[in-house]
Design an enzyme around this catalytic site. Structure first.
Site, PDB file in Angstrom:
ATOM      1  N   ASP A  98       0.513 -26.358  74.683  1.00 38.97           N
ATOM      2  CA  ASP A  98       0.017 -25.281  73.832  1.00 38.97           C
ATOM      3  C   ASP A  98      -1.197 -24.589  74.444  1.00 38.97           C
ATOM      4  O   ASP A  98      -1.996 -25.229  75.128  1.00 38.97           O
ATOM      5  CB  ASP A  98      -0.337 -25.862  72.453  1.00 38.97           C
ATOM      6  CG  ASP A  98      -0.412 -24.790  71.389  1.00 38.97           C
ATOM      7  OD1 ASP A  98      -0.029 -23.641  71.670  1.00 38.97           O
ATOM      8  OD2 ASP A  98      -0.868 -25.107  70.278  1.00 38.97           O
ATOM      9  N   ASN A 155      10.479 -20.510  68.062  1.00 42.80           N
ATOM     10  CA  ASN A 155       9.912 -19.565  69.040  1.00 42.80           C
ATOM     11  C   ASN A 155      10.731 -18.283  69.183  1.00 42.80           C
ATOM     12  O   ASN A 155      10.247 -17.281  69.706  1.00 42.80           O
ATOM     13  CB  ASN A 155       9.752 -20.213  70.423  1.00 42.80           C
ATOM     14  CG  ASN A 155       8.587 -21.174  70.531  1.00 42.80           C
ATOM     15  OD1 ASN A 155       8.579 -22.092  71.356  1.00 42.80           O
ATOM     16  ND2 ASN A 155       7.575 -20.999  69.692  1.00 42.80           N
TER      17      ASN A 155
END
Ligand code: FPP
Length: 228
Positions: A2, A50
């Site tokens: 991340d 996503n």
């Protein structure tokens, strides 16, 4: 992995530059894990959620995945890395689906290390697909719901036959699972690292493993010294 976007923004770069730097970090992390004799490494490359990012970013990420497999597969294979993919294959572009199959089949006999790529992966989706498979088996009379075990369930997850994760590392300071290995992480240890993924290095990996080694894992039991 991340923090690619924030890493890029802090440098006045487009988000894609952060993802490109993230791929470089991925390469060096896989190498470092191999040198540390880590046998299983799972990366969360693209979640089923996503897809709701801007179209151009999704397309950048797909491009990077293709590039990663095309460019790095030979080296991974040479180093005895077995690549496995978890996540739904439904609706993937045919060239991506073919690359995933190629990566898995080329490396199927390798035993030095397992690199599990979570792609189009969402844990709730995985659990739902497993539940559906169980329901179908029960309806067809292949399985008795009264005797269903946790192992029966795990055998229908994408991770069937793989060990549960011991340690989950998340970079960028966020402290949540984000639909990652919900079933499998029941007794995982978590280490949250403040740096963004592109800045994550072998020293951070070693430090996280050191923290993990100091943890007292009880798996629901009492500590050893408390047993008398
Ligand atoms: C999270 O950062 C990262 C991702 C959603 C993708 C991870 C992808 C890579 C490291 C590169 C692609 C590699 C493959 C094999 C596909 P973020 O974009 O959420 O960062 P932010 O939270 O700072 O915006």
């Amino acid at each position: 992995m991340d923090g690619n976007g924030r890493w890029a923004r802090a440098r006045g770069l487009p988000r894609a530059a952060g993802h490109r730097a993230g791929v470089e970090t991925l390469r060096r992390t896989v190498r470092a894990a191999g040198e540390m004799d880590i046998k299983w490494l799972t990366i969360y490359a693209f979640s089923s959620e996503n897809w709701s990012r801007p179209k151009s970013e999704v397309s950048d990420l797909m491009g990077l995945l293709k590039l990663f497999i095309r460019r790095d597969l030979a080296e991974l294979h040479q180093n005895g890395v077995r690549v496995r993919i978890v996540g739904s294959r439904e609706g993937l572009e045919p060239d991506i689906a073919a690359l995933l199959v190629e990566a898995e089949s080329l490396t199927a006999d390798n035993t030095n290390m397992n690199l599990v790529v979570a792609f189009n992966y969402g844990s709730r989706d995985e659990i739902l697909r497993a539940a559906r498979a169980i329901a179908m088996d029960a309806r067809a009379g292949r399985l008795d719901p009264d005797t269903l075990t946790a192992d029966d369930f795990a055998a229908r997850l994408d991770t069937a036959g793989m060990p549960d994760p011991d340690l989950i590392i998340r970079t960028s300071g966020e402290q949540r699972l984000s639909n990652f290995l919900l079933w499998q992480a029941a007794y995982a240890e978590f280490v949250f690292v403040p740096c963004h993924w592109p800045d994550f290095g072998p020293d951070d990996l070693a430090a996280a493993i050191h923290v993990f080694a100091e943890r007292d894992r009880r798996f629901g039991r009492v500590a050893q010294e408390a047993v008398s």
